[in-house]
Design a protein around this motif. Structure first.
Motif, PDB file in Angstrom:
ATOM      1  N   UNK A 176      -5.514  15.544   4.840  1.00  0.00           N
ATOM      2  CA  UNK A 176      -5.537  16.750   5.660  1.00  0.00           C
ATOM      3  C   UNK A 176      -4.182  16.957   6.333  1.00  0.00           C
ATOM      4  N   UNK A 177      -3.414  15.863   6.491  1.00  0.00           N
ATOM      5  CA  UNK A 177      -2.101  15.956   7.124  1.00  0.00           C
ATOM      6  C   UNK A 177      -1.112  16.775   6.310  1.00  0.00           C
ATOM      7  N   UNK A 178      -1.425  16.951   5.019  1.00  0.00           N
ATOM      8  CA  UNK A 178      -0.571  17.721   4.126  1.00  0.00           C
ATOM      9  C   UNK A 178      -0.329  19.147   4.619  1.00  0.00           C
ATOM     10  N   UNK A 179      -1.338  19.689   5.299  1.00  0.00           N
ATOM     11  CA  UNK A 179      -1.225  21.069   5.791  1.00  0.00           C
ATOM     12  C   UNK A 179      -0.051  21.207   6.748  1.00  0.00           C
ATOM     13  N   UNK A 180       0.195  20.143   7.492  1.00  0.00           N
ATOM     14  CA  UNK A 180       1.219  20.242   8.542  1.00  0.00           C
ATOM     15  C   UNK A 180       2.559  19.640   8.122  1.00  0.00           C
ATOM     16  N   UNK A 181       2.588  18.883   7.030  1.00  0.00           N
ATOM     17  CA  UNK A 181       3.832  18.238   6.615  1.00  0.00           C
ATOM     18  C   UNK A 181       4.384  18.900   5.365  1.00  0.00           C
TER      19      UNK A 181
ATOM     20  N   UNK B 124     -15.508  14.313  11.466  1.00  0.00           N
ATOM     21  CA  UNK B 124     -14.783  15.575  11.547  1.00  0.00           C
ATOM     22  C   UNK B 124     -13.288  15.318  11.638  1.00  0.00           C
ATOM     23  N   UNK B 125     -12.554  16.260  11.108  1.00  0.00           N
ATOM     24  CA  UNK B 125     -11.104  16.195  11.145  1.00  0.00           C
ATOM     25  C   UNK B 125     -10.565  15.973  12.562  1.00  0.00           C
TER      26      UNK B 125
ATOM     27  N   UNK C  97      -4.150  -1.647  -6.619  1.00  0.00           N
ATOM     28  CA  UNK C  97      -3.147  -1.879  -5.580  1.00  0.00           C
ATOM     29  C   UNK C  97      -3.701  -2.907  -4.588  1.00  0.00           C
ATOM     30  N   UNK C  98      -3.304  -4.165  -4.751  1.00  0.00           N
ATOM     31  CA  UNK C  98      -3.828  -5.188  -3.829  1.00  0.00           C
ATOM     32  C   UNK C  98      -3.482  -4.891  -2.364  1.00  0.00           C
ATOM     33  N   UNK C  99      -2.446  -4.099  -2.142  1.00  0.00           N
ATOM     34  CA  UNK C  99      -2.080  -3.771  -0.758  1.00  0.00           C
ATOM     35  C   UNK C  99      -2.820  -2.549  -0.212  1.00  0.00           C
ATOM     36  N   UNK C 100      -3.831  -2.086  -0.916  1.00  0.00           N
ATOM     37  CA  UNK C 100      -4.613  -0.951  -0.407  1.00  0.00           C
ATOM     38  C   UNK C 100      -5.252  -1.346   0.920  1.00  0.00           C
ATOM     39  N   UNK C 101      -5.399  -0.379   1.820  1.00  0.00           N
ATOM     40  CA  UNK C 101      -5.960  -0.657   3.152  1.00  0.00           C
ATOM     41  C   UNK C 101      -7.290   0.038   3.329  1.00  0.00           C
ATOM     42  N   UNK C 102      -8.157  -0.597   4.102  1.00  0.00           N
ATOM     43  CA  UNK C 102      -9.409   0.055   4.467  1.00  0.00           C
ATOM     44  C   UNK C 102      -9.113   1.115   5.523  1.00  0.00           C
ATOM     45  N   UNK C 103      -9.730   2.277   5.379  1.00  0.00           N
ATOM     46  CA  UNK C 103      -9.547   3.331   6.382  1.00  0.00           C
ATOM     47  C   UNK C 103     -10.642   3.191   7.434  1.00  0.00           C
ATOM     48  N   UNK C 104     -10.255   3.249   8.707  1.00  0.00           N
ATOM     49  CA  UNK C 104     -11.246   3.218   9.796  1.00  0.00           C
ATOM     50  C   UNK C 104     -12.111   4.469   9.749  1.00  0.00           C
ATOM     51  N   UNK C 105     -11.412   5.590   9.526  1.00  0.00           N
ATOM     52  CA  UNK C 105     -12.076   6.891   9.512  1.00  0.00           C
ATOM     53  C   UNK C 105     -11.496   7.723   8.396  1.00  0.00           C
ATOM     54  N   UNK C 106     -12.309   8.597   7.872  1.00  0.00           N
ATOM     55  CA  UNK C 106     -11.807   9.569   6.903  1.00  0.00           C
ATOM     56  C   UNK C 106     -12.534  10.885   7.166  1.00  0.00           C
TER      57      UNK C 106
ATOM     58  N   UNK D 117      -4.395  10.140  14.224  1.00  0.00           N
ATOM     59  CA  UNK D 117      -3.152  10.021  13.474  1.00  0.00           C
ATOM     60  C   UNK D 117      -3.339  10.591  12.075  1.00  0.00           C
ATOM     61  N   UNK D 118      -2.752  11.761  11.847  1.00  0.00           N
ATOM     62  CA  UNK D 118      -2.912  12.383  10.539  1.00  0.00           C
ATOM     63  C   UNK D 118      -1.656  12.180   9.706  1.00  0.00           C
ATOM     64  N   UNK D 119      -1.671  11.146   8.883  1.00  0.00           N
ATOM     65  CA  UNK D 119      -0.544  10.938   7.967  1.00  0.00           C
ATOM     66  C   UNK D 119      -0.568  12.036   6.916  1.00  0.00           C
TER      67      UNK D 119
END
Ligand code: ASP
Ligand code: MG
Length: 408
Positions: A350-355, A244-245, A187-196, A250-252
């Motif tokens: 981790x955002x899956x828990x809330x969405x 840490x979480x 996926x050329x449109x993949x983005x670098x994550x600042x934090x994980x 911003x938790x997508x």
């Protein structure tokens, strides 16, 4: 003195010029006032070459000698790195695993750390050394012989040293500038994550993202080691911080998408539906050293017989089938089928828990593309599906857009 661990992977030490480039980064940190433990990999391609030599010499090789040969790649780069730093006027010395000592279990070629005593290196820093260069990927077993930690193991050496020495940070220098939302080659449109979050990175690594060895993330998570993944080649891009979480604002719903082609599916048809049958199947697999991943068992229509499907690494398919067939009588299936043209695609966040509805989006996205789901497995922060291997790239791209991960 504050202490940093800096790890350089194979491409970052691939030749003498690159070792010099890496040494300049170490110098920068020394000038900022840090003592540094540098962990090095072998020059890229070297470990593969050494493994090839072992396999050509001896088909059923002695694992101790495999480790003796394969650990040598890191010894070369450790010595060269120490020499280069000395040439720059920095008090530096190299250490092989046994000299520290890095004590491991006896599981040759897949050893785990037992302890990394600090005394020796602490004393060396106290004597005035600014940099300790340590050969990654290796240690010493209880029998006094060299061990290695499994491929990619120098990441784990780095994080374990950061934990043992209370380093301010563990910087993993590699050939990509961080952890991406998915594989940028697909996926050329993949983005670098600042934090994980550590938890997410653990899932990403174990589900197929190859940036870090899974074990290294486990140790980082356990000891809360602030770990950064960054590129040796594009210095001033910020990389990705494992944290840490709570440190992620911003938790997508979905942070990343991983895939693995190293999958095979086995189905046992018409096994008796009675207590104990799963144990008669998975017992022999475990005894044969086969790791089972996804498992589904159907509801039996007649209350007597059912089908059971599970997945193993493709490289373990033959061993798994042989373990099953050897125990065919006890298990009592009608027949066994297998398929090695499958792949696993996973969404992680981790955002899956809330969405709510995150899995539904995955299933409908795949169905819109006409991709059939063969097996599903979930945890709190991931959903994995097994699909026909030919659709992996299509699936990853479609999911990447569906969860709005594409770079704009
Ligand atoms: N040189 C070893 C390998 O290629 C260890 C590492 O680089 O992490 O697997
Ligand atoms: Mg690596």
């Amino acid at each position: 003195m504050p202490l940093l661990v800096m790890k350089f992977g194979g491409t970052s030490v691939a030749d003498l010029a690159r070792i010099e480039n890496a040494a300049l980064k170490v110098q920068q940190e020394v000038e900022r006032g840090y003592d540094v433990i540098v962990i090095v990999s072998a020059m890229s391609g070297k470990t593969n070459e050494l493994v090839g030599w072992v396999e050509t010499t001896s088909h059923l090789y002695d694992a101790r000698e495999y480790d003796a040969v394969v650990a040598s790649g890191e010894n070369v780069t450790a010595g060269l790195m120490a020499l280069r730093l000395q040439e720059m006027g920095i008090p530096a010395r190299s250490w092989q695993g046994w000299q520290v000592p890095i004590n491991t279990t006896s599981a040759h070629s897949s050893a785990r750390f037992v302890s990394i005593p600090r005394e020796h290196l602490d004393a060396k820093f106290a004597e005035g050394f600014k940099v300790a260069v340590v050969a990654g990927f290796q240690g010493i077993g209880p029998d006094g012989r060299i061990t290695t930690l499994g491929r990619g193991g120098s990441d784990t050496t780095a994080v374990a040293f950061a934990a043992a020495f209370g380093a301010e940070r563990c910087d993993i220098y590699t050939d990509v500038d961080g952890v991406y939302t998915t594989d940028p080659r697909i996926v050329p449109k993949a983005r670098r994550l600042e934090k994980i979050a550590f938890e997410e990175m653990l899932e990403m690594a174990s589900l197929g993202a190859k940036v870090l060895q899974t074990r290294s993330v486990e140790i980082a998570m356990l000891h809360r080691v602030p770990t950064r993944v960054l590129s040796t080649f594009t210095p001033d891009v910020g990389g990705t911080l494992l944290c840490d979480e709570e440190d992620i604002v911003e938790k997508k719903p979905v942070t990343g998408i991983a895939y693995s082609r190293d999958e095979a599916k086995i189905t046992l048809h018409k096994i008796p539906d009675r207590p104990g049958v799963a144990a008669t199947i998975f017992g022999p697999l475990a005894d044969g050293g086969v790791n089972v991943d996804m498992i589904v068992q159907n509801v039996s229509e007649d209350g007597k017989q059912t089908d059971l499907t599970f997945t193993v690494a493709r490289s373990e398919l033959a061993r798994a089938l042989s373990a099953i067939e050897t125990h065919g009588k006890e298990i009592g299936y009608r027949d066994v089928t297998h398929d090695a043209n499958v792949a696993k695609v996973s969404i992680i966040g981790i955002g899956m828990r809330a969405h709510p509805g995150v899995a539904k989006t995955m299933f409908s996205t795949l169905s819109d593309k006409g991709i059939n789901i063969q097996v599903i497995s979930t945890s709190e922060i991931k959903v994995s599906v097994l699909i026909d291997e030919q659709y992996v790239e299509l699936a990853v791209r479609a999911l990447h857009s569906a969860y709005e991960l594409d770079a704009v």
